[in-house]
Design a protein around this motif. Sequence first.
Motif, PDB file in Angstrom:
ATOM      1  N   SER B  51       0.837  -1.195   0.000  1.00 47.73           N
ATOM      2  CA  SER B  51       0.000   0.000   0.000  1.00 47.73           C
ATOM      3  C   SER B  51       0.880   1.257   0.000  1.00 47.73           C
ATOM      4  N   ARG B  52       0.238   2.418  -0.048  1.00 46.07           N
ATOM      5  CA  ARG B  52       0.966   3.685   0.070  1.00 46.07           C
ATOM      6  C   ARG B  52       1.720   3.742   1.391  1.00 46.07           C
ATOM      7  N   LYS B  53       1.070   3.210   2.418  1.00 43.51           N
ATOM      8  CA  LYS B  53       1.696   3.222   3.745  1.00 43.51           C
ATOM      9  C   LYS B  53       2.968   2.358   3.742  1.00 43.51           C
ATOM     10  N   ASP B  54       2.907   1.215   3.080  1.00 45.01           N
ATOM     11  CA  ASP B  54       4.103   0.370   2.974  1.00 45.01           C
ATOM     12  C   ASP B  54       5.218   1.123   2.258  1.00 45.01           C
ATOM     13  N   ALA B  55       4.826   1.847   1.202  1.00 44.04           N
ATOM     14  CA  ALA B  55       5.824   2.611   0.441  1.00 44.04           C
ATOM     15  C   ALA B  55       6.468   3.671   1.336  1.00 44.04           C
ATOM     16  N   ARG B  56       5.651   4.353   2.121  1.00 44.29           N
ATOM     17  CA  ARG B  56       6.196   5.377   3.019  1.00 44.29           C
ATOM     18  C   ARG B  56       7.090   4.756   4.089  1.00 44.29           C
ATOM     19  N   ASP B  57       6.664   3.620   4.610  1.00 47.23           N
ATOM     20  CA  ASP B  57       7.505   2.923   5.600  1.00 47.23           C
ATOM     21  C   ASP B  57       8.862   2.549   4.988  1.00 47.23           C
ATOM     22  N   ALA B  58       8.795   2.129   3.743  1.00 46.10           N
ATOM     23  CA  ALA B  58      10.039   1.711   3.071  1.00 46.10           C
ATOM     24  C   ALA B  58      10.978   2.905   2.888  1.00 46.10           C
ATOM     25  N   VAL B  59      10.403   4.076   2.585  1.00 43.60           N
ATOM     26  CA  VAL B  59      11.234   5.276   2.430  1.00 43.60           C
ATOM     27  C   VAL B  59      11.884   5.642   3.765  1.00 43.60           C
ATOM     28  N   VAL B  60      11.115   5.548   4.826  1.00 47.39           N
ATOM     29  CA  VAL B  60      11.658   5.851   6.158  1.00 47.39           C
ATOM     30  C   VAL B  60      12.820   4.907   6.472  1.00 47.39           C
ATOM     31  N   ALA B  61      12.624   3.632   6.159  1.00 46.34           N
ATOM     32  CA  ALA B  61      13.685   2.646   6.424  1.00 46.34           C
ATOM     33  C   ALA B  61      14.919   2.930   5.572  1.00 46.34           C
ATOM     34  N   ALA B  62      14.682   3.289   4.307  1.00 45.27           N
ATOM     35  CA  ALA B  62      15.809   3.559   3.405  1.00 45.27           C
ATOM     36  C   ALA B  62      16.573   4.800   3.863  1.00 45.27           C
ATOM     37  N   ARG B  63      15.841   5.807   4.308  1.00 40.62           N
ATOM     38  CA  ARG B  63      16.492   7.025   4.793  1.00 40.62           C
ATOM     39  C   ARG B  63      17.326   6.727   6.034  1.00 40.62           C
ATOM     40  N   LYS B  64      16.761   5.927   6.904  1.00 42.59           N
ATOM     41  CA  LYS B  64      17.457   5.597   8.152  1.00 42.59           C
ATOM     42  C   LYS B  64      18.763   4.838   7.856  1.00 42.59           C
ATOM     43  N   ALA B  65      18.717   4.019   6.832  1.00 40.93           N
ATOM     44  CA  ALA B  65      19.905   3.208   6.511  1.00 40.93           C
ATOM     45  C   ALA B  65      20.955   3.994   5.735  1.00 40.93           C
ATOM     46  N   PHE B  66      20.553   5.139   5.173  1.00 40.27           N
ATOM     47  CA  PHE B  66      21.447   5.840   4.249  1.00 40.27           C
ATOM     48  C   PHE B  66      22.760   6.293   4.899  1.00 40.27           C
ATOM     49  N   GLY B  67      22.658   6.838   6.120  1.00 35.73           N
ATOM     50  CA  GLY B  67      23.866   7.356   6.772  1.00 35.73           C
ATOM     51  C   GLY B  67      24.931   6.293   6.935  1.00 35.73           C
ATOM     52  N   GLY B  68      24.528   5.164   7.450  1.00 36.32           N
ATOM     53  CA  GLY B  68      25.490   4.091   7.688  1.00 36.32           C
ATOM     54  C   GLY B  68      26.044   3.513   6.397  1.00 36.32           C
ATOM     55  N   TRP B  69      25.142   3.304   5.431  1.00 36.55           N
ATOM     56  CA  TRP B  69      25.568   2.642   4.190  1.00 36.55           C
ATOM     57  C   TRP B  69      26.447   3.571   3.347  1.00 36.55           C
ATOM     58  N   PRO B 209      23.013  -4.203   5.363  1.00 43.05           N
ATOM     59  CA  PRO B 209      22.250  -3.692   6.506  1.00 43.05           C
ATOM     60  C   PRO B 209      20.765  -3.522   6.167  1.00 43.05           C
ATOM     61  N   GLY B 210      19.923  -3.764   7.140  1.00 40.95           N
ATOM     62  CA  GLY B 210      18.489  -3.593   6.943  1.00 40.95           C
ATOM     63  C   GLY B 210      18.180  -2.193   6.465  1.00 40.95           C
ATOM     64  N   GLY B 211      17.259  -2.070   5.506  1.00 40.44           N
ATOM     65  CA  GLY B 211      16.867  -0.761   5.016  1.00 40.44           C
ATOM     66  C   GLY B 211      17.628  -0.293   3.789  1.00 40.44           C
ATOM     67  N   VAL B 212      18.767  -0.939   3.501  1.00 45.64           N
ATOM     68  CA  VAL B 212      19.544  -0.526   2.323  1.00 45.64           C
ATOM     69  C   VAL B 212      18.771  -0.873   1.049  1.00 45.64           C
ATOM     70  N   VAL B 213      18.168  -2.051   1.056  1.00 44.83           N
ATOM     71  CA  VAL B 213      17.267  -2.418  -0.040  1.00 44.83           C
ATOM     72  C   VAL B 213      15.926  -2.804   0.582  1.00 44.83           C
ATOM     73  N   ASN B 214      14.871  -2.197   0.084  1.00 42.14           N
ATOM     74  CA  ASN B 214      13.523  -2.532   0.535  1.00 42.14           C
ATOM     75  C   ASN B 214      12.741  -2.984  -0.687  1.00 42.14           C
ATOM     76  N   VAL B 215      11.998  -4.067  -0.549  1.00 45.54           N
ATOM     77  CA  VAL B 215      11.322  -4.634  -1.719  1.00 45.54           C
ATOM     78  C   VAL B 215       9.814  -4.649  -1.489  1.00 45.54           C
ATOM     79  N   LEU B 216       9.106  -4.051  -2.446  1.00 46.63           N
ATOM     80  CA  LEU B 216       7.646  -4.000  -2.387  1.00 46.63           C
ATOM     81  C   LEU B 216       7.080  -4.723  -3.599  1.00 46.63           C
ATOM     82  N   SER B 217       6.012  -5.465  -3.402  1.00 46.84           N
ATOM     83  CA  SER B 217       5.322  -6.065  -4.540  1.00 46.84           C
ATOM     84  C   SER B 217       3.898  -5.538  -4.545  1.00 46.84           C
ATOM     85  N   GLY B 218       3.273  -5.624  -5.711  1.00 47.99           N
ATOM     86  CA  GLY B 218       1.898  -5.146  -5.812  1.00 47.99           C
ATOM     87  C   GLY B 218       1.665  -4.494  -7.152  1.00 47.99           C
ATOM     88  N   ARG B 219       0.729  -3.540  -7.168  1.00 50.47           N
ATOM     89  CA  ARG B 219       0.424  -2.847  -8.420  1.00 50.47           C
ATOM     90  C   ARG B 219       1.441  -1.733  -8.630  1.00 50.47           C
TER      91      ARG B 219
END
Lengths: 484, 301
Positions: B51-69, B209-219
């Motif tokens: 869903s849109r919410k999953d997409a937003r969660d994934a962005v938050v996770a990716a942002r969080k991982a960005f500094g370390g990666w 590290p978690g969040g570096v790649v996030n995978v979503l499936s759907g439409r």
Amino acid sequence: MTIEKRSSAFEYAPAPESRAIVDIAPSYGLFIDGEFTEAVEGKVFKTVSPSTEEVLSEVARAGQADVDRAVKAARKAFGTWSALPGSERAKYLFRIARLIQERSRELAVLETLDNGKPIRETRDTDLPLVAAHFFYYAGWADKLEYAGFGPDPRPLGVAGQVIPWNFPLLMLAWKVAPALAAGNTVVLKPAETTPLSALFFADICRQAGLPKGVVNILPGYGDAGAALVAHPDVDKVAFTGSTAVGKQIARTVAGTKKKLTLELGGKGANIVFDDAPLDQAVEGIVNGIFFNQGQVCCAGSRLLVQESVHDELLDALKRRLSTLRLGDPLDKNTDIGAINSAEQLARITALAEQGEAEGAERWSPECELPESGYWFAPTVFTNVTQAHTIAREEIFGPVLSVLTFRTPDEAVAKANNTPYGLSAGIWTEKGSRILAVANKLRAGVVWSNTFNKFDPTSPFGGYKESGFGREGGRHGLEAYLDVR
Amino acid sequence: MSDKTVKTERLSVFKTYKLYIGGKFPRSESGRVYEVSDSTGNWLANAPQASRKDARDAVVAARKAFGGWSGATAYNRGQVLYRVAEMLEGRREQFVNEVAAAEGLSKAKAAAVVDATVDRWVWYAGWTDKIVQVVGGANPVAGPFFNLSTPEPTGVVAVVAPQESSFLGLVSVVAPVIATGNTAVVVASEKAPLPALSLAEVLATSDVPGGVVNVLSGRTAQIAAPLAAHQDVNAIDLAGADEALAKELEIAAADNLKRVLRPQPVDDWFATPGIDRMTAFLETKTVWHTTGALGAAGSSY
């Protein structure tokens, strides 16, 4: 001032690394065409542990006929190896990098036994760099067209490589990794006092499934190195060692089509300005000249210190030196290990004596030397002038010559006043001064507020009589590619 | 009693396919799944419908991982990417089966796809510490200045993965994004999402590290739209968007001037890639530093 002997607070119980991890065979052959083999003339030599003089193993000694066999094997392997897709060569090198990582503790102990350097250095510096070097050049094998040497750079052919004893496996990595990545095959001669890690590397090549003949290892003496360099079917010569031998090699390859790179001696200046962070500078000076017992071609063997901070810096330096621990190289607390050979010890001893005879002031911390093995206490000479032998000649030992300067211009002039040009250090808080001084130094590597830093991505090599060509980095590929 | 037991083949255990967000495997927040079939229409599995919410969660996770990666050394990132290749090689069989089913390929052709995919990870593992040397460099400005340009990762990259090449194509667009230090939110191929969801299991066990790649499936259109409009996404790769969707997403992306990589026609995913998929998501930073004027007496340095 007087230097108090550091007492109980700094006493450590022995913490030896176990040597059980490494299994050294009583004898080793040459590694030619994927097989261990005896020398044609049947000669052997002994390799000893410099810290105990214990014989570690007996190793086949390569002669002219063996050089011939090895070059033939390398030539035979060249066609297939160079025709492999780069991505396949890359995967062999990645395998080698991983195998080195897996066996790194074993190799570190082996290197410490055969060379005499502290386990802390082999474990934390040599071996990680060796693996990283293979890893880095593995990635280049299928990307050569991006290296800036034309759209379709080709390998040269058979590389003859002769390496020194101060970083046996690391020097092997510096030579072998770029050579193979570029599609060459190699014949490598390790130094006669440190043949073992190269022979263990041969085993790693076998584990990696590297095709026969791509890497050939010929333990031996200078005669084998000379024969290899002179061999008519060698296309590329790479040598790391003394400037005298480097010049001899340059004469040998004159008039041939052989491509030559030389990484030779140095007399690096470590320049400390009055605004430098002195505690950091002291660490850098110690690292610069006592790392690997000073047996480093890029050692900061000349300390150039601004007159106004000379006394303060020297006090701090002497205090620091009195805390260094010299002894069993396998002990994890050891800072200073053994000198690599009796011959090298004699050379260091003679030059230090000459320093004293010429009027420089000699100082060493109180330091008990073990009874067997080859040892030399960390030594500092003050009141050194540019005319002194110890300020001009490479000592290749734990001996620091201290000179002073008043202005940056004087520092630059003194730093450049040497036939060598390998490394230099600059210590100051002022960024613009670092860059302006660096611009004027005739040296291939300039460290600022650090010293003796190495990385596979960073090219290394000298100006002037410190040799030519670069090893490491993108630049390091050029030595192994036909870039005409 | 025992003579009444009917002998049957062992019943296999199905895998529940899940999203991959922040190093975890959640079901979709929407609670929805959709049916995934093989090329002949046989049901393979239900995939989560993000869903849109999953997409937003994934962005938050990716942002969080960005500094370390992005802050990890290039050498370290190379080791991690190579580790992915090692783990993938060990799961070769599984992916050959999944790719064969997803793309309607013979086992031999699917095996070639998987082998090429492993090699693609190796290719990009080797780039992590070289791309800076190839595209960066010192600039000889006309003055007493040290002047150095170096590439840096742009940040969080939304990746609309190719629709047809569900595995080799997927890795060919994801690996270059993360090799240089970006983090990614990946929208898997809509009709063939299973190899992407399984790849997440490989990434989770490969020191990535978690969040570096996030995978979503759907439409694809439903998930890509919020990503293209998201203010904390720095760039978007439209590889798997059709012409109309690509235009729509590019317009949305303009709102915060995302770097946009338009869909590129790819005839052959097997071909050795160039470096354009890396440079598309790099910023160039140029640092000036005075070298001190070497004026009159040269005394000012």
